[in-house]
Scaffold this active site. Sequence first.
Site, PDB file in Angstrom:
ATOM      1  N   GLU A  93       0.834  -1.201   0.000  1.00  0.00           N
ATOM      2  CA  GLU A  93       0.000   0.000   0.000  1.00  0.00           C
ATOM      3  C   GLU A  93       0.874   1.259   0.000  1.00  0.00           C
ATOM      4  O   GLU A  93       1.839   1.337   0.774  1.00  0.00           O
ATOM      5  CB  GLU A  93      -0.915   0.030   1.227  1.00  0.00           C
ATOM      6  CG  GLU A  93      -1.949   1.138   1.149  1.00  0.00           C
ATOM      7  CD  GLU A  93      -2.865   1.170   2.366  1.00  0.00           C
ATOM      8  OE1 GLU A  93      -4.067   1.407   2.196  1.00  0.00           O
ATOM      9  OE2 GLU A  93      -2.368   0.967   3.495  1.00  0.00           O
ATOM     10  N   GLY A 139       2.962   2.062  11.149  1.00  0.00           N
ATOM     11  CA  GLY A 139       2.568   1.326  12.345  1.00  0.00           C
ATOM     12  C   GLY A 139       2.139  -0.090  12.046  1.00  0.00           C
ATOM     13  O   GLY A 139       2.502  -1.028  12.751  1.00  0.00           O
ATOM     14  N   ALA A 140       1.363  -0.243  10.949  1.00  0.00           N
ATOM     15  CA  ALA A 140       0.842  -1.566  10.591  1.00  0.00           C
ATOM     16  C   ALA A 140       0.237  -1.489   9.205  1.00  0.00           C
ATOM     17  O   ALA A 140       0.084  -0.414   8.626  1.00  0.00           O
ATOM     18  CB  ALA A 140      -0.197  -2.030  11.614  1.00  0.00           C
ATOM     19  N   MET A 141      -0.147  -2.642   8.657  1.00  0.00           N
ATOM     20  CA  MET A 141      -0.765  -2.716   7.332  1.00  0.00           C
ATOM     21  C   MET A 141      -1.813  -3.813   7.332  1.00  0.00           C
ATOM     22  O   MET A 141      -1.583  -4.915   7.827  1.00  0.00           O
ATOM     23  CB  MET A 141       0.298  -2.979   6.261  1.00  0.00           C
ATOM     24  CG  MET A 141      -0.262  -3.207   4.870  1.00  0.00           C
ATOM     25  SD  MET A 141      -1.267  -1.818   4.300  1.00  0.00           S
ATOM     26  CE  MET A 141      -2.303  -2.639   3.086  1.00  0.00           C
ATOM     27  N   GLU A 145      -6.395  -2.221  12.519  1.00  0.00           N
ATOM     28  CA  GLU A 145      -6.158  -3.138  11.399  1.00  0.00           C
ATOM     29  C   GLU A 145      -7.277  -4.161  11.245  1.00  0.00           C
ATOM     30  O   GLU A 145      -7.628  -4.540  10.119  1.00  0.00           O
ATOM     31  CB  GLU A 145      -4.806  -3.842  11.567  1.00  0.00           C
ATOM     32  CG  GLU A 145      -3.616  -2.902  11.671  1.00  0.00           C
ATOM     33  CD  GLU A 145      -3.585  -1.844  10.575  1.00  0.00           C
ATOM     34  OE1 GLU A 145      -3.946  -2.158   9.418  1.00  0.00           O
ATOM     35  OE2 GLU A 145      -3.199  -0.696  10.869  1.00  0.00           O
ATOM     36  N   GLU A 155      -9.346   4.744   6.013  1.00  0.00           N
ATOM     37  CA  GLU A 155      -8.550   5.119   7.179  1.00  0.00           C
ATOM     38  C   GLU A 155      -9.338   5.892   8.227  1.00  0.00           C
ATOM     39  O   GLU A 155      -9.115   5.715   9.426  1.00  0.00           O
ATOM     40  CB  GLU A 155      -7.326   5.927   6.733  1.00  0.00           C
ATOM     41  CG  GLU A 155      -6.402   5.181   5.784  1.00  0.00           C
ATOM     42  CD  GLU A 155      -5.863   3.877   6.368  1.00  0.00           C
ATOM     43  OE1 GLU A 155      -5.988   3.651   7.585  1.00  0.00           O
ATOM     44  OE2 GLU A 155      -5.308   3.080   5.589  1.00  0.00           O
TER      45      GLU A 155
END
Length: 943
Positions: A173, A317-319, A354, A376
């Site tokens: 992403e 931070g994360a995906m 997430e 988001e």
Amino acid sequence: MHLLLVILLFLESQFCVQSSDSNSPAGDNLATNGLPFPWSKVRLPNYIVPVHYHLLIHPNLTTLKFSGSVKIEIDVKNNTNWVVLHSKNLKIFTATVLDEHEAHLSDKVLSVLEYPAHEQIAIFSPKILTSGEKYFLYLEFGAPLSDGFYGFYKSTYKTKAGETRVLASTHFEPTSARMALPCFDEPIFKANYTVRIRRGPSHIALSNMPLEQTVEIGNGLFEDHFEVSVKMSSYLLAFIVCDFRSVSGMTATGINISIYAVPEKWHQTHYALEAALRLLEFYEQYFNILYPLPKMGEYISYLSFQYLIAIPDFQSGAMENWGLTTYRETSLLYDPDISSASDKLWVTLVIGHELAHQWFGNLVTMEWWNDIWLNEGFARYMEFVSLEAVYPELKVEDHFLDTCFGAIGRDSLNSSRPISSLAENPTQIKEMFDTVSYDKGACILHMLRNFLTNEGFQSGIIRYLRRFRYSNARNEDLWDSLIKTCSEEDFTAGEYCYSSTQATKNHIDLKKMMSTWTLQKGIPLVTVRRQGRRLYVGQERFLKIKCKIIFHSYLWHIPLTYKTSHSEHEVKHLLTTKSDVLTLDEEVDWVKLNTDMNGYYIVHYDEEGWNCLTELLRVNHTALSFKDRASLIHNAFQLVTISQLTGKTGNSILARRLSLDRALDLIGYLKSETHNVPLLQGLGYLQSFYKLIEKRHIADVTHNLKTYILQYFRDVIDKQTWSDDGTVSDRRLREEVLSLACDFNYPPCLEKAKQLFNSWVDSNGTVSLPTDVSETVYMVGAQDDSGWAYLLEKYGVSMCETEKSKFLSALASSKDSKKLSRYILGMGGTVIKTQNLPSLIYMVARNPVGHFLAWDFVKKHWNELVEKFPLGSFGIRSIIVGTVTQFSSTEELREVEVFFKSITEQVSQLRVIQVATENLEKNIMWLKRNLETMRTWLQQRLN
């Protein structure tokens, strides 16, 4: 060579029938071999659609290269000879077009045209691809594993024994799937995936779905097979080859959840498992849709699954990769002996974010990146909705106010943007992942939820998810889902509409209302003047920096709420005009707008209004909720920074900013404040003023402000215990207050911190420090040479990233400039991982000794930084903002402008440059307007 000639003659003579908006061929767009590239737009043509990818990928963790092949089933909508798709930094070895029987359409080797400016390739088929027919595109390719954090990249970690181990992981992403395989890398092109991954016997492979089967293929290699049975966008595809361990559990509805981490950090995964199980169960109930990734394979005994994996090198931070969410280690791993209450809250929030994406973003995906907030903003808001229900003890509502306050800070600048904004190329798209999409998106959803009622909002988003599941949606589709009504029978039958009993507020033009919040930038300032029983209210844009834009062109539909001294419940009114007059039921002593800060707007009262509220806080502050008290403090100090008021809202008496001394007088009640949120809000503003003035070396005001803060908040400081006792809110207050006290060299604080640090060193780090104050203890210990050296040694051997981040913060707090430049900044990418470089630069920049060092480092190493952190990425944005916003003089502003002008060609598209320089201008303006007021106010209070 013969085929190249055929292609060139074909392009010169005629261009085969394609979609009407192709704008092709374009003579200005030349491929790398000098031939015209057949497509001129950044976005791909829509006449070829991928249906199914059959991918084979083989990462070699010794040579650090990967090779692969992909067979893409395509659906042709218009007759054409060309297939255009994405590819970036890949070497294409072979390209072939096959018919539905997988027979070659040509006996010639097909040429591949490359157009790096748009990260596209084109394959020419001598035989026309006919609309409605089924074809396959087959390509073989290879590349080095990326050395950054996008595409298919290498990551490393060290064992306790000092051995370096390598793994390969993906992060696609928003536009980096094209770095791992040739693909149609846009969110609208959803497809199925069959993935085969080759690996050695000491590794495992993971992808979006559970392992179907493993085949031994010889030469010590194994091939793992995965089948992605749902259609998803390419940016959600993921695959990893590693040697990690996992811990697993199962939800009540049969979802198997596994948490993966490097073997020696396996014990830090248990809290993440508990949180993921509880949060996933909540989402299934709240969305009334079972976890939307079904199982595959006859040997899989559970209903579905979700993997969460901590990657040692990770930029963000994360995906939310569907079924395989990836995390920075500090965002997933939790060690109760080391991690603080704030660390626990952060891990829980990120997991909640997430997992919410598995519905918002994965099940329903935005049509294009201009609406990334649909992913988001919702995921950010659902963090708070889920934690409030599942983990009420974490007091997440305290944190949500800070989220909206942060959004306002960005939105009050000229450089802000509408939530739904134009974004075409990769740099523009990366910049969409910002405070506006995440935090403002969450805050306007919160406002809408309070406007529609919780039940109406929940019903609407369930309808939205059901209507667009496994497909794409746009901004307006959400509003349609929230307002659509139908009969009771249709609703119970599963139609995507309101039942008659649930049609709350459906008479409001919700699409028109919400367009004022998503299609125009900025935040409204609501002005209030009370005369008897009448409230004169108006609206205009709240801006901190003067702008040539006509202010009265901005108009929002604002769901106003207010309470008075005589009301038991809040009153609601939708303000759709520049000004209006509201009539109260009776005479009142005071009125407070924006109840509990549920609305996304700033409120400015007339002089009498501010006087009444200031006095109310002084004599009976609990007459207002803690959220109202915190928002009053926030609004007051925000209004000190306002650029100007137009006086065109019908409230010309308010055409002036609030003076700093009035805002400081308002927080005079804080000695009697019992709630941590307003207390930290007021203290936070005073601390930010101190940091700003300290960097300007204004000795008298710096000294007096420090003295005032320590005197005024001494009772709060002294009652803090050096422990981990109390609620999460109490522990957060302790963490902030003791950090400030020691930073201000408050003797009792320094004495206690030094005592704890020495005990910890004497035990060789075996004595456990209270987790909430450990960072403060390390910072105090880092101020002498031996303590600093010991912390650096411990940083190198620690197996907990949360602990290492605290060590790093302490090391960067040193007042020794040589240590900061030679050791800290000099170790970025070696002892200190590259992923930590943006936060490291910010840590040094906020140090009054280090802000010029950090800026000089950025200028000197700009090209290397951009190689690691691409333009528009979170990393490069945080580096720019983290350094530039530390400045506050016109000379520094000129230096910043000169530097960015010198690299104009490189950064001309970056909105973050304007964001950073506007914040610098804001600092200059604040000092110019308020320094003397602050000096006089402090002298009066201290005397």
